[in-house]
Design a protein around this motif. Structure first.
Motif, PDB file in Angstrom:
ATOM      1  N   VAL A 199      -6.512  -0.121 -34.091  1.00  0.00           N
ATOM      2  CA  VAL A 199      -5.461  -0.907 -34.742  1.00  0.00           C
ATOM      3  C   VAL A 199      -4.177  -0.090 -34.834  1.00  0.00           C
ATOM      4  O   VAL A 199      -3.102  -0.563 -34.477  1.00  0.00           O
ATOM      5  N   LYS A 200      -4.300   1.148 -35.298  1.00  0.00           N
ATOM      6  CA  LYS A 200      -3.117   2.000 -35.445  1.00  0.00           C
ATOM      7  C   LYS A 200      -2.432   2.231 -34.099  1.00  0.00           C
ATOM      8  O   LYS A 200      -1.208   2.120 -33.986  1.00  0.00           O
ATOM      9  N   GLN A 201      -3.228   2.537 -33.078  1.00  0.00           N
ATOM     10  CA  GLN A 201      -2.651   2.803 -31.770  1.00  0.00           C
ATOM     11  C   GLN A 201      -1.990   1.551 -31.187  1.00  0.00           C
ATOM     12  O   GLN A 201      -0.889   1.620 -30.644  1.00  0.00           O
ATOM     13  N   THR A 202      -2.640   0.409 -31.322  1.00  0.00           N
ATOM     14  CA  THR A 202      -2.070  -0.848 -30.834  1.00  0.00           C
ATOM     15  C   THR A 202      -0.745  -1.116 -31.525  1.00  0.00           C
ATOM     16  O   THR A 202       0.250  -1.457 -30.877  1.00  0.00           O
ATOM     17  N   ALA A 203      -0.720  -0.965 -32.837  1.00  0.00           N
ATOM     18  CA  ALA A 203       0.505  -1.215 -33.601  1.00  0.00           C
ATOM     19  C   ALA A 203       1.608  -0.222 -33.237  1.00  0.00           C
ATOM     20  O   ALA A 203       2.778  -0.607 -33.102  1.00  0.00           O
ATOM     21  N   MET A 204       1.249   1.042 -33.053  1.00  0.00           N
ATOM     22  CA  MET A 204       2.244   2.067 -32.734  1.00  0.00           C
ATOM     23  C   MET A 204       2.947   1.805 -31.409  1.00  0.00           C
ATOM     24  O   MET A 204       4.092   2.193 -31.221  1.00  0.00           O
ATOM     25  N   PHE A 205       2.238   1.147 -30.480  1.00  0.00           N
ATOM     26  CA  PHE A 205       2.839   0.843 -29.189  1.00  0.00           C
ATOM     27  C   PHE A 205       3.345  -0.594 -29.109  1.00  0.00           C
ATOM     28  O   PHE A 205       3.603  -1.113 -28.020  1.00  0.00           O
ATOM     29  N   ILE A 229      -2.683  -7.889 -45.296  1.00  0.00           N
ATOM     30  CA  ILE A 229      -2.090  -6.556 -45.110  1.00  0.00           C
ATOM     31  C   ILE A 229      -1.378  -6.393 -43.771  1.00  0.00           C
ATOM     32  O   ILE A 229      -0.880  -5.309 -43.472  1.00  0.00           O
ATOM     33  N   LEU A 230      -1.325  -7.436 -42.981  1.00  0.00           N
ATOM     34  CA  LEU A 230      -0.727  -7.361 -41.641  1.00  0.00           C
ATOM     35  C   LEU A 230       0.673  -6.753 -41.680  1.00  0.00           C
ATOM     36  O   LEU A 230       0.967  -5.794 -40.960  1.00  0.00           O
ATOM     37  N   ASN A 231       1.545  -7.273 -42.527  1.00  0.00           N
ATOM     38  CA  ASN A 231       2.917  -6.770 -42.588  1.00  0.00           C
ATOM     39  C   ASN A 231       2.993  -5.340 -43.104  1.00  0.00           C
ATOM     40  O   ASN A 231       3.877  -4.583 -42.696  1.00  0.00           O
ATOM     41  N   ASP A 232       2.066  -4.960 -43.981  1.00  0.00           N
ATOM     42  CA  ASP A 232       2.039  -3.582 -44.488  1.00  0.00           C
ATOM     43  C   ASP A 232       1.759  -2.594 -43.358  1.00  0.00           C
ATOM     44  O   ASP A 232       2.382  -1.536 -43.286  1.00  0.00           O
ATOM     45  N   VAL A 233       0.820  -2.942 -42.485  1.00  0.00           N
ATOM     46  CA  VAL A 233       0.470  -2.061 -41.368  1.00  0.00           C
ATOM     47  C   VAL A 233       1.649  -1.970 -40.396  1.00  0.00           C
ATOM     48  O   VAL A 233       2.038  -0.871 -39.983  1.00  0.00           O
ATOM     49  N   ILE A 234       2.219  -3.113 -40.055  1.00  0.00           N
ATOM     50  CA  ILE A 234       3.353  -3.128 -39.123  1.00  0.00           C
ATOM     51  C   ILE A 234       4.511  -2.302 -39.682  1.00  0.00           C
ATOM     52  O   ILE A 234       5.120  -1.495 -38.968  1.00  0.00           O
ATOM     53  N   LYS A 235       4.807  -2.488 -40.957  1.00  0.00           N
ATOM     54  CA  LYS A 235       5.904  -1.748 -41.592  1.00  0.00           C
ATOM     55  C   LYS A 235       5.620  -0.256 -41.600  1.00  0.00           C
ATOM     56  O   LYS A 235       6.484   0.558 -41.274  1.00  0.00           O
ATOM     57  N   LYS A 236       4.395   0.128 -41.959  1.00  0.00           N
ATOM     58  CA  LYS A 236       4.042   1.549 -42.054  1.00  0.00           C
ATOM     59  C   LYS A 236       4.134   2.221 -40.683  1.00  0.00           C
ATOM     60  O   LYS A 236       4.647   3.322 -40.565  1.00  0.00           O
ATOM     61  N   VAL A 237       3.632   1.541 -39.662  1.00  0.00           N
ATOM     62  CA  VAL A 237       3.696   2.091 -38.316  1.00  0.00           C
ATOM     63  C   VAL A 237       5.148   2.204 -37.860  1.00  0.00           C
ATOM     64  O   VAL A 237       5.538   3.209 -37.265  1.00  0.00           O
ATOM     65  N   GLY A 238       5.955   1.215 -38.198  1.00  0.00           N
ATOM     66  CA  GLY A 238       7.371   1.231 -37.844  1.00  0.00           C
ATOM     67  C   GLY A 238       8.097   2.418 -38.478  1.00  0.00           C
ATOM     68  O   GLY A 238       8.967   3.026 -37.865  1.00  0.00           O
ATOM     69  N   ASN A 239       7.697   2.760 -39.695  1.00  0.00           N
ATOM     70  CA  ASN A 239       8.306   3.900 -40.385  1.00  0.00           C
ATOM     71  C   ASN A 239       7.887   5.237 -39.787  1.00  0.00           C
ATOM     72  O   ASN A 239       8.571   6.234 -39.970  1.00  0.00           O
ATOM     73  N   ARG A 240       6.777   5.244 -39.087  1.00  0.00           N
ATOM     74  CA  ARG A 240       6.257   6.490 -38.492  1.00  0.00           C
ATOM     75  C   ARG A 240       6.774   6.727 -37.072  1.00  0.00           C
ATOM     76  O   ARG A 240       6.580   7.795 -36.528  1.00  0.00           O
ATOM     77  N   ARG A 241       7.346   5.691 -36.481  1.00  0.00           N
ATOM     78  CA  ARG A 241       7.751   5.813 -35.063  1.00  0.00           C
ATOM     79  C   ARG A 241       8.998   6.615 -34.903  1.00  0.00           C
ATOM     80  O   ARG A 241       9.839   6.788 -35.636  1.00  0.00           O
TER      81      ARG A 241
END
Length: 161
Positions: free
Chosen positions: A131-137, A149-161
């Motif tokens: 999930v993390k890898q898919t979201a990160m790319f 929690i969908l938006n939380d994951v997307i937002k968190k990954v976006g902040n890490r990119r």
């Protein structure tokens, strides 16, 4: 009262985890989802964030609560006098690792049993890492994590990119 613990890192909780929670909650009077630190994994969410995300997901299940613990799961079990650990399995590789953990836990406290639940085939490929890898790319993770929690994951990954 039949009580069980479902431990894991849940970083983030996936639809596969949710499936195990939903099914285990039907079998036990109380299910405690225990978020623990896995020193072998680099976390996306910190422990308090994971607890809050899971609490939102399990809100419909009155007999499920969420806690965190830093240390051996078997010590959590002893402290709370709980005798059943639930572990979800996706594939043989999961079984080998989880079987080893079950044997170690049994050696540390033979009064604690580990029960394995096979994941729904719909989620047999799914892991928090995927999930993390898919979201990160930039891939779509809808249907991989609970909608809550969908938006939380997307937002968190976006902040890490």
């Amino acid at each position: 009262m039949k009580v069980a613990v479902y431990p894991g890192s849940f970083d983030p909780i996936t639809k596969g985890h949710e499936d195990i929670i939903k099914r285990a909650a039907k079998v036990f009077d109380e299910l405690i989802v225990v978020v623990s630190v896995n020193p072998d994994k680099k976390g996306l969410f910190d422990i308090p964030e994971r607890v809050e995300l899971i609490k939102r997901v399990v809100k419909p299940y009155a007999n499920v609560k969420v806690e965190s613990f830093d240390g051996l799961v078997i010590n959590y079990m002893k402290t709370h006098d709980i005798k059943v650990i639930i572990k979800g399995l996706r594939a043989m590789s999961d079984f080998e690792y989880e079987f080893q953990m079950a044997l170690i836990n049994n050696k540390l406290d033979s009064s604690v049993e580990t029960l394995f639940m096979m994941t729904n085939t719909e989620y047999s490929f799914l892991s928090s890492s995927a999930v993390k890898q898919t979201a990160m790319f930039g891939g779509c993770i809808k249907g991989l994590v609970p909608d809550e929690i969908l938006n939380d994951v997307i937002k968190k990954v976006g902040n890490r990119r």
